[in-house]
Design an enzyme around this catalytic site. Sequence first.
Site, short mmCIF file in Angstrom:
data_model
loop_
_atom_site.label_atom_id
_atom_site.label_comp_id
_atom_site.label_asym_id
_atom_site.label_seq_id
_atom_site.Cartn_x
_atom_site.Cartn_y
_atom_site.Cartn_z
N SER A 130 0.86 -1.19 0.00
CA SER A 130 0.00 0.00 0.00
C SER A 130 0.89 1.23 0.00
CB SER A 130 -0.86 0.00 1.26
OG SER A 130 -1.48 1.25 1.44
N TYR A 139 -1.61 -0.78 10.47
CA TYR A 139 -1.76 -1.18 9.06
C TYR A 139 -0.57 -0.70 8.24
CZ TYR A 139 -3.55 -1.37 4.29
OH TYR A 139 -3.69 -1.62 2.94
N1 LIG Z 1 -8.80 -1.00 -0.99
C1 LIG Z 1 -7.76 -0.20 -0.87
O1 LIG Z 1 -7.88 1.04 -0.90
C2 LIG Z 1 -6.38 -0.75 -0.72
C3 LIG Z 1 -5.30 0.12 -0.87
C4 LIG Z 1 -4.01 -0.36 -0.74
C5 LIG Z 1 -3.79 -1.69 -0.49
N2 LIG Z 1 -4.84 -2.53 -0.34
C6 LIG Z 1 -4.54 -3.94 -0.04
O2 LIG Z 1 -5.15 -4.76 -1.03
C7 LIG Z 1 -5.42 -6.05 -0.48
C8 LIG Z 1 -6.86 -6.44 -0.81
O3 LIG Z 1 -7.71 -5.49 -0.22
P1 LIG Z 1 -9.16 -5.18 -0.80
O4 LIG Z 1 -9.25 -3.73 -1.02
O5 LIG Z 1 -9.50 -6.10 -1.90
O6 LIG Z 1 -10.02 -5.49 0.52
P2 LIG Z 1 -11.28 -6.43 0.77
O7 LIG Z 1 -12.28 -6.23 -0.30
O8 LIG Z 1 -11.65 -6.22 2.18
O9 LIG Z 1 -10.68 -7.91 0.58
C9 LIG Z 1 -9.79 -8.44 1.52
C10 LIG Z 1 -9.51 -9.88 1.17
O10 LIG Z 1 -8.64 -10.43 2.17
C11 LIG Z 1 -9.23 -11.63 2.66
N3 LIG Z 1 -8.93 -11.83 4.08
C12 LIG Z 1 -9.08 -10.95 5.10
N4 LIG Z 1 -8.82 -11.55 6.27
C13 LIG Z 1 -8.51 -12.84 5.98
C14 LIG Z 1 -8.17 -13.97 6.76
N5 LIG Z 1 -8.11 -13.93 8.11
N6 LIG Z 1 -7.90 -15.15 6.14
C15 LIG Z 1 -7.99 -15.22 4.80
N7 LIG Z 1 -8.31 -14.19 4.00
C16 LIG Z 1 -8.57 -13.02 4.59
C17 LIG Z 1 -10.73 -11.44 2.47
O11 LIG Z 1 -11.40 -12.70 2.35
P3 LIG Z 1 -12.41 -13.34 3.41
O12 LIG Z 1 -13.09 -12.23 4.16
O13 LIG Z 1 -13.31 -14.15 2.55
O14 LIG Z 1 -11.53 -14.18 4.27
C18 LIG Z 1 -10.77 -10.71 1.14
O15 LIG Z 1 -10.71 -11.63 0.08
C19 LIG Z 1 -5.14 -5.94 1.03
O16 LIG Z 1 -3.87 -6.49 1.28
C20 LIG Z 1 -5.12 -4.44 1.27
O17 LIG Z 1 -4.29 -4.09 2.36
C21 LIG Z 1 -6.13 -2.10 -0.45
#
Ligand SMILES: NC(=O)c1ccc[n+]([C@@H]2O[C@H](COP(=O)([O-])OP(=O)(O)OC[C@H]3O[C@@H](n4cnc5c(N)ncnc54)[C@H](OP(=O)(O)O)[C@@H]3O)[C@@H](O)[C@H]2O)c1
Length: 260
Positions: free
Chosen positions: A140, A153
Amino acid sequence: MSTSYTLITGASMGIGEAFARNFADKGHNLVLVARSRQKMEHLAEELCQKSGVKVAVCVQDLSSINASATVYNFCKERYIKIDVLVNCAGLSWAGSFREIPLAKMEEIMMVNMKAMAHLTRLFASDMVEQKKGDIINVASLGGLQGVPGLGLYSATKAFVIALSESLYEELKDQGVNIVVVCPGFIETGFFEHSGHNVKKIRLPLSDVDVVVKAAVRGLKKRKIRVFPTSIDAILVFLQRLLSRKTVVRLAGFFAAVDAD
Ligand SMILES: NC(=O)c1ccc[n+]([C@@H]2O[C@H](COP(=O)([O-])OP(=O)(O)OC[C@H]3O[C@@H](n4cnc5c(N)ncnc54)[C@H](OP(=O)(O)O)[C@@H]3O)[C@@H](O)[C@H]2O)c1
C-alpha cells in the site's frame, strides 16, 4: 505429473477477485484462498465456465498460525505446482492505536505480514528449484510512511515492501520475479471492513483493475515496486521534497481517520 497454477490469497472479493478474473482470462489455472467459501465457489464456477480453466478453492483463515502450511500442503496433495503467487489478503483497523483490540492487532499482523511471509517462503523455495516463478505482493502507499489513524496497518505494509524488495534482489538470478504493488485508495469493501469512513477520504478512489494492471505490467518489466495511478506516483515523488513530519501529516490528512 503436476499442473501449473496461480495462487491468489484474498481472492473472495475486491482486488484479489480482480486478480483471479485477470489471470483466468489469460488461461491460468487458479487456487483461490480466503475464508468466504460461498463467494469463492461461485467465482470458481463462473471462471471455469467462462475461461475453461481449473479452479481449486482452499478455504483458510490466514490469521491462524498453521494456515500457510495447510495451503501449501493443499497444493502438494493435489499435484498443483504454483508458478504465480499473489499475496493479496489483507485487512486494516481505523482509529486510535490505543484503542485497537489486541485480538484485532494479532489478526492484522498475522494476515498482512506472517501469512504473506510464510507463503512466500514456502512457494519461493519450489520456484527456485524450478528456476521459474512470479510473486506479486500487495502492499500500500500507506507502507511508505506512517499514517495517523492507520498506524499498525501502515507498519504491516512497510514490512511487505521491505521484504519484497529484499527478495527481489535475492531471487532475481534464480528465475523468480517479485514485484510489490503499492496502491492508494481503491474502491472495495476494505474501508467498511476496517471501520474507515470512506466518505471522509480526501483523495479519489480508483478501480481494482488499475492495481492488477500495474502489478502485471510491473512483473513483465521486472520492476521492484509499482504505483498504480499517476496520483500515487506524484505523492511518492513529493516525499523527496517535503519534510518527514509533513509527509506523515499529509498521509493522515488524506486518509482522514478520526484518531483522537
Ligand atoms: N482497498 C484499498 O484502498 C487498498 C489500498 C491499498 C492496499 N490494499 C490492499 O489490497 C489487499 C486487498 O484489499 P481489498 O481492497 O481487496 O479489501 P477487501 O475487499 O476487504 O478484501 C480483503 C480480502 O482479504 C481476505 N482476508 C481478510 N482476512 C482474511 C483472513 N483472516 N484469512 C484469509 N483471507 C482473509 C478477504 O477474504 P475473506 O473475508 O473471505 O476471508 C478478502 O478476500 C489488502 O492487502 C489491502 O491491504 C487495499
